[in-house]
Design an enzyme around this catalytic site. Structure first.
Site, mmCIF file in Angstrom:
data_model
loop_
_atom_site.group_PDB
_atom_site.id
_atom_site.type_symbol
_atom_site.label_atom_id
_atom_site.label_comp_id
_atom_site.label_asym_id
_atom_site.label_seq_id
_atom_site.Cartn_x
_atom_site.Cartn_y
_atom_site.Cartn_z
ATOM 1 N N HIS A 215 7.142 76.258 -109.769
ATOM 2 C CA HIS A 215 6.975 75.102 -110.362
ATOM 3 C C HIS A 215 5.387 75.085 -111.312
ATOM 4 O O HIS A 215 4.472 75.671 -110.659
ATOM 5 C CB HIS A 215 6.980 73.675 -109.593
ATOM 6 N N GLU B 81 8.222 69.446 -109.573
ATOM 7 C CA GLU B 81 8.611 69.722 -108.120
ATOM 8 C C GLU B 81 7.729 69.035 -107.226
ATOM 9 O O GLU B 81 8.250 68.505 -106.277
ATOM 10 C CB GLU B 81 8.243 71.199 -107.795
ATOM 11 N N GLU B 82 6.283 68.541 -107.653
ATOM 12 C CA GLU B 82 5.808 67.818 -106.746
ATOM 13 C C GLU B 82 5.927 66.249 -106.539
ATOM 14 O O GLU B 82 5.451 65.582 -105.838
ATOM 15 C CB GLU B 82 4.119 67.774 -107.333
ATOM 16 N N ASP C 97 3.872 72.007 -112.526
ATOM 17 C CA ASP C 97 3.475 70.728 -112.200
ATOM 18 C C ASP C 97 2.231 70.735 -111.188
ATOM 19 O O ASP C 97 2.531 71.662 -110.251
ATOM 20 C CB ASP C 97 4.004 69.538 -112.239
ATOM 21 N N ASP D 24 -1.508 76.271 -105.541
ATOM 22 C CA ASP D 24 -0.247 75.657 -105.615
ATOM 23 C C ASP D 24 0.422 75.209 -107.005
ATOM 24 O O ASP D 24 -0.247 74.058 -107.473
ATOM 25 C CB ASP D 24 -0.287 74.279 -104.386
#
Length: 382
Positions: free
Chosen positions: A71, A135-136, A73, A103
């Site tokens: 991801h 995703e977050e 984001d 991350d």
């Protein structure tokens, strides 16, 4: 750590792709970078058009390739005591600091930096890139991306989701559901509690009930479970409500999540919560007939089930690990698995640094990921 990896990590971290913002500047950069190397990419836009997924294929579009998924984001930095600019990579000793280094822009950057090497190896089976948005906030962008991958690329043998696992292959993880509960009360002077319905106080009761549900899970946890913690967790992360200390609050809302163990149905927690909320309503509506408690699902991502398969075998072979582990957090892996892909989670960095101020990735983890992906490219060139 190779200089090209450091350069790409620095570039990707420099884009402020906190989930509330657009990721298009990063996506367009990656699209241009791939085009410079003769690699065509495709966008899958969000409904509003302000964000996009990207997928691309390096090598021939034949069956048996490997998808590298991640991801774009990152989580917010608001209120966190960063000692460096979170959107500028700063190296201190053997650590690279910056939002997303761990991350999970690190994984994407290392893989993208290797595109020239992948092309030079004349791959016989492809490496597919899959970059997602949001995703977050609940793996929102991935489903549309996975739908396109299912129809537009030849069937891959494996999907590697590059979330931070210290480069240890992960076979299973919990699912995650994000919910929002909204309480409508009735305003009055705080000296006249009999005339008002406090939305904030009602929210406090509901939050305490959620905490009690998790306490029950903790008490009944299976000591043999490989998960840490070894039970389904429930957590309230955001609360908004009230206007002044001397006003009985009319409105309050809070966001919470349920992270259920694989195989467990999370909906029974919602049922128990809604039953408890229903028991509060009669007293509230006796004072204010329009008082209400409503709960909606904001986002949901399924767990990753340990199903063995080609992805796990590939990751253990490339990493040198003898077996796969489990993690408590969620990824897009479960969404890929639901569409029939063989999935493993394996990426550089530790989840212990994710979402923290002064997030960092160890240089040794970058190097380990480089070796892992070099072995993958060599295998697909055979």
């Amino acid at each position: 750590m190779k200089q090209q990896s450091l350069n790409m990590i620095t570039k990707l971290v420099g884009f402020d792709t906190v989930s509330r913002n657009s990721n298009l500047e990063l996506i367009h950069y990656v699209q241009g970078y791939l085009a410079e190397h003769g690699v065509q990419s495709h966008l899958v836009s969000s409904p509003k058009g302000d964000k996009a997924n990207l997928f691309a294929t390096v090598g021939p579009n034949v069956e048996g390739g490997v998808v590298l998924s991640g991801h774009t984001d990152v989580v917010p930095v608001d209120g966190q005591p960063w000692s460096t600019d979170p959107f500028q990579v700063v190296q201190k000793g053997e650590r690279l600091y910056g939002r997303g280094t761990c991350d999970m822009k690190g994984f994407l950057a290392i893989a993208l930096a290797m595109v020239p090497d992948m092309l030079a190896k004349n791959l016989k089976r492809p490496i597919h890139f899959a970059l997602s948005y949001d995703e977050e906030v609940g793996c929102v962008g991935a489903p549309a991306l996975i739908e396109r991958l299912s129809t537009d690329i030849a069937k891959p043998s494996a999907v590697i989701v590059g979330e931070p696992t210290d480069m240890q292959p992960i076979a299973a993880h919990k699912g995650v559901v994000v919910l929002r509960t909204t309480i409508r009360g009735h305003e009055a002077h705080s000296s006249q509690v009999q005339r008002g319905v406090s939305a904030v106080m009602t929210a406090a009761k509901l939050i305490a009930f959620i905490d009690g549900l998790m306490a029950d899970n903790r008490a009944a946890a299976d000591s043999e479970s490989p998960f840490i913690p070894p039970y389904t967790t429930l957590h309230v992360g955001v609360v908004h409500g009230g206007t002044a200390a001397n006003i009985i609050s009319r409105d309050c809302s809070f966001m919470w999540d349920v992270r259920a163990l694989p195989g467990e149905d999370w909906t029974h927690y919602l049922k128990r919560f809604e039953d408890y909320a229903a028991n509060l309503l009669p007293a509230m509506q006796a004072i204010a007939p329009d008082a209400s408690i409503t709960t909606e699902v904001i986002a949901a991502a399924p767990p990753l089930q340990d199903q063995g398969g080609a992805a796990q075998a590939l990751a253990t072979r490339l990493s040198g690990c003898k077996c796969c582990g489990v993690v408590p957090y969620g990824t897009e892996g479960g969404q890929f698995q639901e569409r029939g892909f063989s999935v493993v989670v394996c990426g550089p960095g530790s989840i212990d640094q994710a979402h923290q101020p002064d997030e960092y990735i160890e240089v040794s983890q970058v190097s380990a990921c480089e070796v892992f992906l070099e072995k993958l490219a060599d295998q697909l060139a055979l």
